[in-house]
Enzyme design. Structure first.
Site, mmCIF file in Angstrom:
data_model
loop_
_atom_site.group_PDB
_atom_site.id
_atom_site.type_symbol
_atom_site.label_atom_id
_atom_site.label_comp_id
_atom_site.label_asym_id
_atom_site.label_seq_id
_atom_site.Cartn_x
_atom_site.Cartn_y
_atom_site.Cartn_z
ATOM 1 N N HIS B 59 0.835 -1.205 0.000
ATOM 2 C CA HIS B 59 0.000 0.000 0.000
ATOM 3 C C HIS B 59 0.870 1.255 0.000
ATOM 4 O O HIS B 59 1.249 1.773 1.057
ATOM 5 C CB HIS B 59 -0.903 -0.032 1.243
ATOM 6 C CG HIS B 59 -2.018 0.958 1.212
ATOM 7 N ND1 HIS B 59 -3.262 0.677 1.730
ATOM 8 C CD2 HIS B 59 -2.092 2.215 0.725
ATOM 9 C CE1 HIS B 59 -4.045 1.741 1.570
ATOM 10 N NE2 HIS B 59 -3.349 2.687 0.964
ATOM 11 N N HIS B 61 1.464 5.171 -1.967
ATOM 12 C CA HIS B 61 1.011 6.195 -2.911
ATOM 13 C C HIS B 61 2.244 6.864 -3.505
ATOM 14 O O HIS B 61 2.992 7.531 -2.803
ATOM 15 C CB HIS B 61 0.124 7.229 -2.210
ATOM 16 C CG HIS B 61 -1.153 6.648 -1.688
ATOM 17 N ND1 HIS B 61 -2.276 6.493 -2.482
ATOM 18 C CD2 HIS B 61 -1.478 6.146 -0.468
ATOM 19 C CE1 HIS B 61 -3.250 5.936 -1.761
ATOM 20 N NE2 HIS B 61 -2.790 5.711 -0.535
ATOM 21 N N LEU B 62 2.439 6.657 -4.809
ATOM 22 C CA LEU B 62 3.607 7.246 -5.472
ATOM 23 C C LEU B 62 3.251 8.535 -6.204
ATOM 24 O O LEU B 62 4.136 9.246 -6.684
ATOM 25 C CB LEU B 62 4.235 6.230 -6.441
ATOM 26 C CG LEU B 62 4.855 4.997 -5.781
ATOM 27 C CD1 LEU B 62 5.396 4.033 -6.831
ATOM 28 C CD2 LEU B 62 5.968 5.380 -4.814
ATOM 29 N N ARG B 63 1.939 8.827 -6.295
ATOM 30 C CA ARG B 63 1.433 10.119 -6.801
ATOM 31 C C ARG B 63 1.642 10.383 -8.283
ATOM 32 O O ARG B 63 1.120 11.346 -8.807
ATOM 33 C CB ARG B 63 2.017 11.299 -6.003
ATOM 34 C CG ARG B 63 1.718 11.257 -4.519
ATOM 35 C CD ARG B 63 0.250 11.420 -4.232
ATOM 36 N NE ARG B 63 -0.015 11.540 -2.797
ATOM 37 C CZ ARG B 63 -1.010 10.916 -2.171
ATOM 38 N NH1 ARG B 63 -1.838 10.144 -2.834
ATOM 39 N NH2 ARG B 63 -1.197 11.083 -0.880
ATOM 40 N N ASN B 93 -5.014 5.802 -6.989
ATOM 41 C CA ASN B 93 -5.665 7.130 -6.970
ATOM 42 C C ASN B 93 -4.752 8.242 -7.477
ATOM 43 O O ASN B 93 -4.519 9.246 -6.812
ATOM 44 C CB ASN B 93 -6.198 7.454 -5.569
ATOM 45 C CG ASN B 93 -5.104 7.568 -4.521
ATOM 46 O OD1 ASN B 93 -4.016 7.025 -4.698
ATOM 47 N ND2 ASN B 93 -5.385 8.257 -3.437
ATOM 48 N N ASN B 279 -6.337 9.127 7.006
ATOM 49 C CA ASN B 279 -7.525 8.325 6.736
ATOM 50 C C ASN B 279 -7.127 6.865 6.603
ATOM 51 O O ASN B 279 -6.347 6.535 5.712
ATOM 52 C CB ASN B 279 -8.169 8.817 5.426
ATOM 53 C CG ASN B 279 -9.363 7.974 5.001
ATOM 54 O OD1 ASN B 279 -9.653 6.937 5.585
ATOM 55 N ND2 ASN B 279 -10.061 8.410 3.963
ATOM 56 N N ASP B 306 0.860 2.661 3.673
ATOM 57 C CA ASP B 306 -0.036 3.764 3.265
ATOM 58 C C ASP B 306 0.757 5.074 3.166
ATOM 59 O O ASP B 306 0.253 6.149 3.488
ATOM 60 C CB ASP B 306 -1.226 3.916 4.214
ATOM 61 C CG ASP B 306 -2.361 4.730 3.573
ATOM 62 O OD1 ASP B 306 -2.246 5.099 2.383
ATOM 63 O OD2 ASP B 306 -3.355 4.994 4.276
ATOM 64 N N HIS B 310 2.392 14.486 0.672
ATOM 65 C CA HIS B 310 1.637 15.706 0.356
ATOM 66 C C HIS B 310 2.583 16.895 0.386
ATOM 67 O O HIS B 310 3.484 16.943 1.228
ATOM 68 C CB HIS B 310 0.517 15.947 1.380
ATOM 69 C CG HIS B 310 -0.614 14.992 1.257
ATOM 70 N ND1 HIS B 310 -1.481 14.994 0.176
ATOM 71 C CD2 HIS B 310 -1.031 13.985 2.064
ATOM 72 C CE1 HIS B 310 -2.381 14.039 0.330
ATOM 73 N NE2 HIS B 310 -2.128 13.402 1.463
#
Lengths: 316, 436
Positions: B59, B61-63, B93, B279, B306, B310
């Protein structure tokens, strides 16, 4: 005295008493005078930073600051970073660059004044003028001031607060301040409008308004937005007002000397009937007058500390 | 013979032994390794270090594509290598959403080009993560990226019919649906764990039941259609109890917990600092204790980071306006050591299972040409992580390889350092040699 006023819970009994006594002083020095101005905060700059419309609170702070001879800037930053406007941080940096001594902030986000005071963006004193569904400490101070004027020392007094506690910053601040002052608070609301974990708050709760009214020294009605029924907090405005509204029948259940308060703006016919709002026991209009004295006291105590100016007594 | 000789490493925390790797494969272990190495082998002194199989994150997020200001595949996988990971599953996402074969292949290819860790793209379950129509799951499965994990992570597949169909459909190619369990109506505008503190702070509450209701529904759905389901970032005691019960009944459910949910509690929100906004939200101390216990006893199968980068402005603001998410790749192993190993709940073999073997199995990347999560044994690919468990380091966000700085651990002292990471024998990270 504390450096920022962010939560009513930040005030010790001594601090709170000092604010209320100072507000008494402010009232004494300005009531009935043709010239209501004191030179106490001359040369100091107070910024009213309002991210949310609130004519009454902004005007009250503005009057308070002006009566103390401060320079007042109204900075209404409609639209926070939430709506792609200037960010809270950039607004803060701007105010800092302009040399604000005190920032009175109203914001729709809970904790925004806290961020402003603790993020190192500004050096000014921060006064929370209402943040989201968190707190509104000067409202609690003006409520306590109003009740104290009529009831004397609030220790042991029975205060009933009725309505949308879940979304009410007024209720949160009142519970904290009144607990500090030794009053016994009962919150009355439908179960949907009492927050999770309320059993840990320093107050009692009830779902039955009639029951709670009998021993009350003061009853404070909270504003309830009728849109709340859209999120199923209650079935209809009518049912809400039948179960939790203050009308003449319920007022008759209160002791004859008990006060009726409301932070405004009122929804007449919803949480309070016109008959009760305009009754002899209603101090709702007086709360507005007292708001100015209390805010004068807060600004004076927070901003005059580093000032060499005269005390209000000397100045008067 | 050339190659790399790692001497004195405690494989899975066991007795020190030598490991010889050559041509991307472990060729000798133990007594014979040194002799077999010959004079031209590079020697790495791993005395006192723990050797683990390369970690696998299910899980991340590599964006990229879309938010290259927050992270890119290159920077995110560099952070992964520094955290001891040799494979990461990149969440869908992005912008555009990874809901077509084209996007997943792009992400997969970017991973190969960067070379810091293998990138296994996760495919979206529904087109645009909108929860309305299934994305072309089969096309993503058959693409070069070979997608096996599908998730709308960030939003819940809340429509029960759609979830049922997705669970059924991916059976054809041995896929798994990784569910972000969040009942949307119970969490409208939610800002933090619902409890005493949310009421006091005036922040909209995020009740545990909003997660548990979906977890319960989905284990029942999975059982009904005979598919496996994976629960992302499980965060509550109640979810643990549901998964435990489901496993006792032999239902095909797996679950992950994030490092931050193993360590941090909602008390941190009291200062309205959005670094702690995530989240699912940080929960209570009782939840944290239940999650640790569940990870120890295997109710929760894996740790997944996760990792959610940002940009500064997304956190340097008021709480309501801030983005959800925290960095995690570079601190994951330290947090797991701190919360699970140093507390005696898990040994290093257990860490290897929860952070490498099991996530690779769930993601179906333990087989094929370039497998992960394989035993540290002769003939297996040389995906290895060397850990110095004796160190203590103060977390410094500016030292991160990530493009973002939103770590919740800033200033915290955490144990353990990833000294080196090898991807098929090639060092992708070495504390003395820098990153590859």
């Amino acid at each position: 005295m504390i450096r920022h006023l962010l939560s009513a819970g930040d005030l010790s009994l001594d601090d709170a008493t000092l604010v209320l006594d100072t507000a008494d002083e402010m009232a004494r020095l300005t009531e009935g005078r043709a010239v209501k101005k004191l030179p106490t905060l001359r040369g100091r700059t107070v910024v009213n930073l309002f991210f949310e419309d609130s004519t009454r609170t902004r005007t009250s702070f503005e009057l308070a600051a002006k009566r103390l001879s401060a320079d007042v800037v109204n900075f209404s930053a409609k639209g926070s970073s939430l709506s792609k406007g200037e960010s809270l941080k950039d607004t803060a940096l701007t105010l800092e660059a302009m040399g604000a001594d005190g920032v009175v902030v109203r914001h729709s986000a809970s904790g925004a004044p806290y961020r402003l005071a603790t993020s190192g963006w500004i050096n000014a004193c921060v006064v929370n003028a209402g943040d989201g569904t968190h707190e509104h400490p000067t409202q609690a101070l003006l409520d306590a001031f109003t009740m104290r004027r009529h009831l004397g020392d609030l220790a042991g007094k029975q205060i009933v607060i009725v309505g949308d506690v879940l979304h009410s910053r007024v209720a949160r601040s009142n519970v904290l301040l009144l607990a500090t002052l030794g009053a016994e608070v009962t919150l009355v609301a439908p179960p949907t409008l009492l927050p999770n974990g309320i059993e840990h708050w320093p107050c009692a709760t009830s779902y039955d308004l009639d029951d709670a009214l009998s021993g009350a020294d003061a009853v404070m009605m909270l504003r309830v937005q009728s849109e709340r029924m859209n999120a199923a907090f209650f079935p209809s405005a009518r049912e809400y007002s039948r179960r939790y509204g203050l009308d003449a029948r319920r007022q008759a259940l209160m002791p004859p000397e008990a006060l009726v308060l409301h932070p405004g703006p009122m929804n007449r016919g919803m949480e309070i009937t016109a008959e009760v709002a305009d009754s002899a026991r209603s101090v709702i209009v007086e709360q507005v007058t007292n708001g100015v004295y209390v805010r004068m006291a807060v600004l004076y105590l927070m901003l005059a500390g580093t000032n060499t100016g005269p005390t209000p007594e000397e100045a008067a | 013979m050339s190659g790399t000789l790692i001497t004195g490493a405690r494989v899975l925390g066991g007795d020190p032994q030598d490991v010889l790797i050559d041509d991307g494969v472990i060729v000798a272990l133990g007594a014979g390794a040194r002799e077999q190495a010959g004079d031209d082998a590079t020697t790495i002194d791993a005395t006192g270090l723990i050797a683990l199989p390369g970690l696998v994150d299910l899980h991340t997020h590599l964006r990229e594509p879309g938010r290259e200001d927050a992270e890119t595949v290159e920077t995110g996988t560099r952070a992964a290598a520094r955290g001891g990971f040799t494979a990461v599953h990149a969440m869908a996402n992005t912008d555009p959403v990874a809901d077509t074969a084209g996007v997943v292949e792009q992400v997969w290819r970017l991973g190969r080009e960067a070379g810091h860790a293998d990138v296994r793209p996760v495919g979206a379950v529904t087109i645009g993560l909108k929860g309305e129509r299934l994305a072309e799951l089969g096309a993503m499965a058959e693409s070069a990226a070979g997608v096996r994990v599908f998730s709308d992570d960030g939003v819940c597949v809340h429509d029960a019919m759609l979830m049922r169909r997705a669970l059924e459909y991916v059976k054809a190619f041995d896929g798994v649906i990784a569910q972000h369990a969040q009942e949307p109506r119970l969490t409208e505008g939610a800002q933090m764990n619902e409890g005493e503190l949310s009421g006091r702070l005036g922040l909209r509450g995020w009740p545990s039941v909003a997660e548990e209701a979906i977890v319960a529904r989905d284990v029942l759905l999975a059982a009904h259609v005979g598919s496996r389901v994976h629960i992302c970032h499980l965060s509550t005691k109640g979810s643990v109890e549901i998964v435990r019960l489901a496993k006792e009944r032999g239902l095909p459910v797996t679950a992950e917990v994030t490092p931050h949910h193993l360590l941090l509690t909602d008390e941190l929100v009291a200062g309205y600092d959005p670094r702690y906004k995530v989240n699912p939200p940080l929960r209570s101390a009782a939840d944290v204790a239940a999650l640790r216990e569940a990870l120890a006893d295997g109710t929760i199968d894996i740790v997944a980071t996760d990792h959610a980068p940002h940009p500064v402005e997304a956190k340097d603001c008021e709480w309501d306006a801030a983005a959800f998410g925290m960095l995690g790749l570079e601190t994951a192993l330290s947090v797991v050591q701190h919360t699970m190993v140093d507390t005696g709940l898990l040994d290093w073999a257990g860490v290897a299972d929860r952070m490498s073997f099991a996530p690779a199995r769930i993601g179906r990347c333990d087989t094929g040409d370039q497998p992960h999560g394989r035993p540290v044994a002769v003939g297996e690919p040389a995906n290895l992580t060397l850990v110095d468990a004796s160190t203590t380091t103060t977390v410094d966000p500016s030292a991160s390889a990530s493009l973002s700085r939103n770590t919740p651990y800033e200033g915290m002292k955490l144990p353990g350092t990833v000294v080196a990471t090898f991807l098929r024998g090639r060092p992708t990270h070495h504390t003395t040699g820098g990153t590859a």
